[in-house]
Motif scaffolding. Sequence first.
Motif, short mmCIF file in Angstrom:
data_model
loop_
_atom_site.label_atom_id
_atom_site.label_comp_id
_atom_site.label_asym_id
_atom_site.label_seq_id
_atom_site.Cartn_x
_atom_site.Cartn_y
_atom_site.Cartn_z
N LYS A 169 -4.65 -7.17 -18.13
CA LYS A 169 -4.81 -8.06 -19.23
C LYS A 169 -6.08 -9.06 -19.09
O LYS A 169 -6.94 -9.28 -19.65
CB LYS A 169 -3.62 -8.90 -19.31
N GLU A 170 -6.02 -9.34 -17.65
CA GLU A 170 -7.15 -10.17 -17.06
C GLU A 170 -8.44 -9.35 -16.57
O GLU A 170 -9.29 -10.11 -16.26
CB GLU A 170 -6.83 -10.99 -15.92
N ARG A 171 -8.46 -8.25 -16.74
CA ARG A 171 -9.35 -7.40 -16.23
C ARG A 171 -9.84 -7.54 -14.93
O ARG A 171 -11.12 -7.89 -14.49
CB ARG A 171 -10.80 -7.65 -17.25
N LYS A 172 -8.76 -7.34 -13.85
CA LYS A 172 -9.04 -7.46 -12.58
C LYS A 172 -8.37 -6.23 -11.97
O LYS A 172 -7.67 -5.41 -12.50
CB LYS A 172 -8.18 -8.61 -11.86
N SER A 173 -9.03 -5.80 -10.77
CA SER A 173 -8.66 -4.64 -10.00
C SER A 173 -8.51 -5.01 -8.45
O SER A 173 -9.15 -5.68 -8.09
CB SER A 173 -9.74 -3.56 -10.28
N ILE A 174 -7.64 -4.56 -7.88
CA ILE A 174 -7.33 -4.53 -6.56
C ILE A 174 -7.90 -2.95 -5.84
O ILE A 174 -7.60 -2.15 -6.23
CB ILE A 174 -5.98 -4.57 -6.18
N VAL A 175 -8.78 -3.45 -4.78
CA VAL A 175 -9.59 -2.15 -4.34
C VAL A 175 -8.75 -1.91 -2.74
O VAL A 175 -9.17 -2.84 -1.98
CB VAL A 175 -11.03 -2.33 -4.30
N LEU A 176 -8.27 -0.78 -2.48
CA LEU A 176 -7.79 -0.84 -1.29
C LEU A 176 -8.45 0.73 -0.47
O LEU A 176 -8.66 1.69 -1.19
CB LEU A 176 -6.21 -0.34 -1.20
N VAL A 177 -9.17 0.49 0.43
CA VAL A 177 -10.03 1.24 1.12
C VAL A 177 -9.30 1.84 2.51
O VAL A 177 -9.13 0.83 3.35
CB VAL A 177 -11.49 0.91 1.48
N PHE A 178 -9.19 3.19 2.80
CA PHE A 178 -8.72 3.75 4.02
C PHE A 178 -10.09 4.12 4.80
O PHE A 178 -10.58 4.96 4.55
CB PHE A 178 -7.98 4.83 3.68
N ASP A 179 -10.41 3.09 5.78
CA ASP A 179 -11.63 3.56 6.72
C ASP A 179 -11.01 4.31 7.77
O ASP A 179 -9.84 4.25 8.31
CB ASP A 179 -11.99 2.11 7.25
N GLN A 180 -11.94 5.32 8.37
CA GLN A 180 -11.73 6.04 9.46
C GLN A 180 -10.66 7.23 9.43
O GLN A 180 -9.96 7.61 9.91
CB GLN A 180 -11.38 5.40 10.79
N PHE A 181 -10.48 7.61 7.97
CA PHE A 181 -9.57 8.38 7.44
C PHE A 181 -9.37 9.90 8.06
O PHE A 181 -8.22 10.10 8.32
CB PHE A 181 -9.56 8.66 6.09
N GLU A 182 -10.43 10.22 8.79
CA GLU A 182 -10.53 11.48 9.26
C GLU A 182 -9.72 11.49 10.66
O GLU A 182 -9.44 12.55 11.39
CB GLU A 182 -11.87 12.04 9.53
N GLU A 183 -9.66 10.35 11.27
CA GLU A 183 -8.94 10.14 12.51
C GLU A 183 -7.23 10.55 12.48
O GLU A 183 -6.83 10.96 13.44
CB GLU A 183 -8.91 8.74 12.91
N LEU A 184 -6.67 10.85 11.36
CA LEU A 184 -5.26 10.99 10.95
C LEU A 184 -5.47 12.67 11.10
O LEU A 184 -4.12 13.31 11.54
CB LEU A 184 -5.00 10.72 9.83
N PHE A 185 -6.46 13.44 11.19
CA PHE A 185 -6.29 15.10 11.36
C PHE A 185 -5.60 15.53 12.51
O PHE A 185 -5.02 16.47 12.32
CB PHE A 185 -7.56 15.52 10.82
N SER A 186 -5.93 14.80 13.54
CA SER A 186 -5.37 15.25 14.75
C SER A 186 -3.91 14.79 15.15
O SER A 186 -3.53 15.10 16.32
CB SER A 186 -6.45 14.84 16.03
N LYS A 187 -3.36 13.99 14.16
CA LYS A 187 -2.06 13.44 14.66
C LYS A 187 -0.94 14.31 13.93
O LYS A 187 -0.78 14.12 12.80
CB LYS A 187 -1.92 12.09 14.20
#
Length: 278
Positions: A169-187
């Motif tokens: 309604k208020e024209r607001k947005s929450i932005v969540l950024v996942f940095d270093q995402f490729e680090e999960l590939f080896s786990k």
Amino acid sequence: NSYSAFQWLSVEKNAPKSSELLTEEFNSIVPVISGDDWTDYRPARPEDFVGRKNILSDILNFLENANNGTSPTRLFSLKAPSGMGKSSVILKLSTLSKTRKYSKRLFMYAVDVRTAMSPRYVEMALKTCIDKADEAGFTDVKQRNVNSSTVMQYLKDPSIQNTLSYLKKERKSIVLVFDQFEELFSKRDLYSLFDNVRALCNEVDALQGSIILGFAWKTDLTIPAEHPAYYMWSNLADRRKEFELSQFKSSEIKSAINLFGKHNCFRWTYLSVDYRWW
């Protein structure tokens, strides 16, 4: 079902231990941080950041379009080879989102996924992001108590639903950024996390509301087709906006040299008849 990967525990015997583990996992959600000074190898401090004006402008325009409803896209990625400055760009974007021009419309929170401990990381990162938005006065509440065991349960909570309605309604947005995402590939023990990421992306897309997800992605690696991340990333290819960092242009290199000069990086040494950089 959504509980299949969980370990079933006896409430009487393991409740305290389970609670401690959950607290530890929640505390493992840490934001992306910069170096201490301009010489630090870690991501650049926003005040030391130079160049990248076009990509910063492009990403901010994308976020504005998603926020005002002129774009249905709610996912984006920042791609580049290792060492090109993806984390520095994210930190700069986060700083710009706090300026007067954007702070009333955008709230950005970037997490470093290298600290992920369990498949619930996605849910906990989202909860932390919204909690931080609450604390900053960006939402309609100051604090909330939401109990959930999956991303979908968290987003379906009445408190979260009310907040999402308020933000839209208020024209607001929450932005969540996942940095270093490729680090999960080896786990390997976190492979099921990719299913949770896909579930969150699908839910955010379906909501078409005030949550936007970003991923910083290293391009100089190959994902095997049998890896769970391969299907997740390929499946979302036509639903995300991609931004790619290029090498510094000559004008950006000059800006960097000027910055180094201000910090007394260069010293002149007289050798014979030559002046040389040291």
